[in-house]
Design an enzyme around this catalytic site. Structure first.
Site, mmCIF file in Angstrom:
data_model
loop_
_atom_site.group_PDB
_atom_site.id
_atom_site.type_symbol
_atom_site.label_atom_id
_atom_site.label_comp_id
_atom_site.label_asym_id
_atom_site.label_seq_id
_atom_site.Cartn_x
_atom_site.Cartn_y
_atom_site.Cartn_z
ATOM 1 N N ASP A 480 -2.324 -1.723 6.085
ATOM 2 C CA ASP A 480 -3.253 -2.748 6.937
ATOM 3 C C ASP A 480 -3.731 -2.406 8.041
ATOM 4 O O ASP A 480 -2.513 -2.755 9.343
ATOM 5 C CB ASP A 480 -3.232 -3.478 5.949
ATOM 6 C CG ASP A 480 -4.840 -4.304 5.668
ATOM 7 O OD1 ASP A 480 -5.980 -3.629 5.806
ATOM 8 O OD2 ASP A 480 -5.153 -4.997 5.018
ATOM 9 N N ASP A 548 -12.480 -2.070 -0.379
ATOM 10 C CA ASP A 548 -12.497 -3.133 -0.395
ATOM 11 C C ASP A 548 -12.907 -3.573 -1.655
ATOM 12 O O ASP A 548 -12.808 -5.037 -2.628
ATOM 13 C CB ASP A 548 -11.869 -4.367 0.399
ATOM 14 C CG ASP A 548 -11.414 -4.554 1.325
ATOM 15 O OD1 ASP A 548 -10.105 -3.749 0.886
ATOM 16 O OD2 ASP A 548 -11.453 -5.026 1.912
#
Ligand code: DGJ
Length: 782
Positions: A480, A548
């Protein structure tokens, strides 16, 4: 295939041709990029120069009709009478910005030529041929090598540039794009369109399609990454192009940093298309003898509409960009802890989810953020990757072993490019974060960016992630990166303008050092969702977390946008709870699956909260996905032209099997019948099309349920809420039969629910409803 004949270079792929020639003054004149043509004398396609252009500057006194401003060029210099924007600005001590690049020679190599400092597409000598054209301006002391790699079967040509300082003093590269292409706008019907993929956090890669007006249009990023604002990929299309017809050019970059893609519509009927590193904040000094290389640009053309272009781009990404070990590897169905548990993970809590995940048929269990010491929220812990003993008293090994006993592979989340101030790493090495000297550094998501220009930082990241992977049997990593770069200054580069690019180049080296020696680990990259969805990340990873935002209605736009340039096997798509955590939208579980299955499927859900009916539904979804996984991940994907803005139709097929998804964003009262055309079937073969069975949860109906129950029930009462956990209605039982030719006309789908009656054959779509259709072959045609 590449041929050089009488000063013309013919680059031929299976269905396209790209030609250019050396002019009488040594410049490279672009001739044609479009449908494949037989190699021949190209004179009829060359730009006329029988008259002087008004308001132009002649390149040479003895040749007044030759002006660089009106010629289509392969790579322009600066200051020679071409007043369009140059792809190249190099400041030299003695002549400033003057640059006149002339042809000096060329070489042809079998296969692709890897770049030294950046990832590039790979092709064996059987798959690819590379042409390197050497240009030079001896007075300026500059050599420029234009690299063209022809991937013939893939119908893709890549371009990149290497510049070399051949002079006696330092020069500064202030701008160096990867390609320039001057296309006649008439070749796109005279009214070309630009399609870009833009957005923001949780709203990435929405396609925007507009006419190209005079002057500049384009995309760029300055976030330090390829960005959720504008994806580096873009398309140019003819006015009349649609999903299945018309001319479309596609451009992308193998780059994860600040990019620029531009189209300049000038006065002479030409469009100058260019792309590469964003010059804003970039400058690269070159000492005598030094070189700088650009990222690689990817170019494709199709005269079969957007779907034709996408098919070429998809095949190219799979065969020539992804690491060979990930090419056609099936991606497992994942459980990811983030949306259900956030930072609040522990062995006990994770195992509760894992037991359910295994029982439902999931294959990979990913421990997302929150597993390491100090990581109670986003203010602490990043930088140190020691396990939190309170959450995992027996260490991560115990969890991995238990997951394995449940039949689940183990995966782990890391964010190695970042550091929190509240961490051992930051306390020991505050100087490892990017920072402008004498100024406090800015925080993003409570964290600083580690200075990957510093080789010690790179070694630390390689060692710490490597040690984590070697200590446990992790089969998957989610890498990430949750903030943009700011304070982009490193003491480890020679000039401040080098930092952003050096960061990205070193990031790729770090990824290579960690993951190439560990081929058993599947790498998924992520950056607050799709903040770094680009081909350079895909040169290391199997897939990228698309957003997301897991709301399926938002995902329709996001995944559809990505599908223009990226294959489904690279688009990670998960199902989460409803109402959705970012939009509050309440969507049926069936639609959440029907969207996510067009990609790499996963669940981010508190599985303990699923009712028994939902568990049955999820179990069937996963079984269905696993049966058709190859189709969903590696089949040919097509977008159907939208009949209206609130309807999406997607299709995957592999020549044998076909599945369609029909999605309705918003219901209208008294709708006209929906048509569902099935593309790509054999015209004379007979097929059966059946809807995939899915459940209609009865709590969707509220008080309406009283229309069909023998006694009146309180929709919020205990009877109905208990019943809703254990019973459901059948949704969308449909079946149609016809030849491929008939089905291509558009199946007239069953009526939608409109309040007159309910039975299992009525399509209960409402807002956010959807159905999958499976097409099976019944009989061969004559
Ligand atoms: C951002 C990612 O996109 C999410 O999926 C999750 O991994 C969080 N970071 C964790 O902090």
């Amino acid at each position: 295939m590449i041929e050089h004949r009488d000063g013309t270079f013919y680059l031929q792929t299976a269905h396209t041709s790209y030609w250019f020639a050396v002019t009488e003054h040594g410049h490279l004149e672009h001739i044609h990029y479009g449908p494949r043509l037989a190699i021949q004398d190209p004179s009829a396609l060359r730009w006329s120069r029988v008259a002087r252009g008004g308001s132009t500057v002649a390149y040479a006194p003895e040749d007044v009709r030759y002006s660089l401003d009106t010629l289509p060029l392969e790579f322009s210099g600066i200051g020679q009478g071409d007043y369009r924007t140059s792809p190249c600005e190099i400041r030299t001590a003695h002549v400033g910005y003057d640059l006149d690049l002339g042809y000096r020679g060329h070489e042809v190599h079998a296969g692709s030529l890897a770049a030294r400092t950046l990832p590039t597409a790979h092709g064996t000598p059987a798959e690819a041929t590379t042409l390197v054209i050497d240009l030079a301006d001896e007075r300026a002391g500059i050599e420029v090598a234009l690299h063209y790699t022809v991937f013939a079967a893939a119908d893709v040509i890549t371009r990149r540039v290497v510049v070399r300082n051949t002079g006696p003093a330092e020069v500064v590269v202030e701008k160096l794009l990867s390609f320039q292409l001057d296309l006649p706008e008439a070749s796109l019907g005279g009214a070309p369109r630009l399609i870009t993929f833009d957005g923001a956090w949780i709203a990435e890669t929405h396609a925007h399609d507009r006419p190209i007006g005079p002057g500049f249009s384009g995309v760029s990023s300055s976030t330090g990454s390829s960005s959720n604002r504008h994806n580096p990929g873009f398309l140019l299309a003819a006015a009349d192009a649609d999903e299945d017809h018309g001319r479309v050019h596609g451009f992308n970059l193998v780059y994860s940093g600040n990019h620029l893609g531009s189209v300049e519509r000038g006065a002479t009927g030409l469009l100058r298309v260019a792309g590469g590193i964003n010059p804003q904040g970039f400058s690269w000094p070159l000492a005598p003898g030094e070189e700088f290389e650009t990222p690689e640009a990817v170019l494709a053309f199709a005269d079969t509409g957007f779907n034709g272009l996408s098919e070429r781009m998809h095949r190219f990404v799979v065969d020539h960009v992804l690491p060979a070990r990930y090419r056609r590897t099936p991606r497992p169905v994942a459980y990811n802890s983030w949306e259900a548990l956030s930072f609040d993970v522990s062995e006990r809590r994770l195992l509760k989810q894992a037991r359910r995940a295994a029982d439902l048929g999931m294959e990979l269990f990913v421990v997302d953020d929150g597993w390491f010491a100090g990581r109670k929220d986003d203010t602490a812990g990043l930088g140190d990757y020691a396990v939190d003993d309170a959450k995992f008293p027996r260490g991560l090994g115990s969890l991995v072993t238990k997951l394995s006993a449940l039949g689940l592979q183990a995966g782990i989340w890391v964010e190695p490019e970042m550091v929190n101030e509240d961490s051992e790493l930051y306390r020991t090495h505050p100087e490892w974060a990017l920072r402008i000297p004498g100024k406090p550094a800015r925080l993003g998501r409570q964290q600083h960016v580690l200075d990957l220009c510093n080789p010690d930082v790179c070694d630390y990241v390689v060692a710490s992630v490597g040690a984590l992977l070697d200590a446990h049997d992790f089969r998957y990593v989610k890498w990430d990166m949750n903030r943009h770069l700011a304070d982009t200054h490193s003491p480890h580069v020679r000039a401040p303008g080098m930092t952003a690019h050096q960061y990205v180049a070193n990031l790729h080296d770090v990824l290579r050092r960690i993951f190439e020696p560990r081929p058993h680990v599947l790498l998924e990259t992520c950056s607050s969702g799709g903040n770094r969805f680009d081909l350079a990340m895909l040169a290391h990873s199997a897939m990228i977390w698309a957003s997301d935002d897991t709301d399926p209605i938002e995902r329709l736009e996001i995944q559809q946008g990505l599908s223009y340039l990226y294959p489904l096997s690279t688009i990670s798509a998960h199902i989460s709870n409803a109402p959705h955590q970012q939009t509050l939208r309440n969507t049926p579980l069936s639609t959440r699956f029907n969207v996510a299955c067009f990609g790499v499927l996963g669940y981010e859900y508190d599985l303990e909260l699923l009712s028994s009916e939902e568990r049955k539904e999820v179990r069937e979804q996963i079984a269905f996905y696993r049966t058709h996984r190859d189709l969903f991940q590696h089949g040919r994907f097509r977008r159907h032209t939208k009949p209206h803005p609130d309807r999406f139709v997607w299709q995957v097929d592999d020549g044998d099997r076909t599945i369609l998804g029909n999605f309705q964003r918003r219901v209208v009262a008294a709708p006209a019948p929906d048509l569902l055309p099935v593309a790509g079937l054999e015209p004379e073969t007979t097929y059966r099309v059946r809807s995939k069975p899915q459940r209609l949860m009865i709590d969707r109906f509220g008080d309406l349920i009283n229309h069909v129950t023998p006694i009146r029930l309180d929709p919020r009462g205990v009877v109905l809420s208990t019943a809703a956990k254990f019973t459901s209605l059948t949704d969308a039982a449909e079946e149609y039969v016809g030849t491929g030719a008939l089905l291509a006309q558009g199946i007239r789908l069953h009526h939608q629910f409109s309040g007159t009656e309910y039975h299992p054959g009525i399509r209960m779509l409402g807002d956010h409803g959807s159905t999958l259709y499976v097409v099976e072959r019944l009989e061969e045609g004559p």
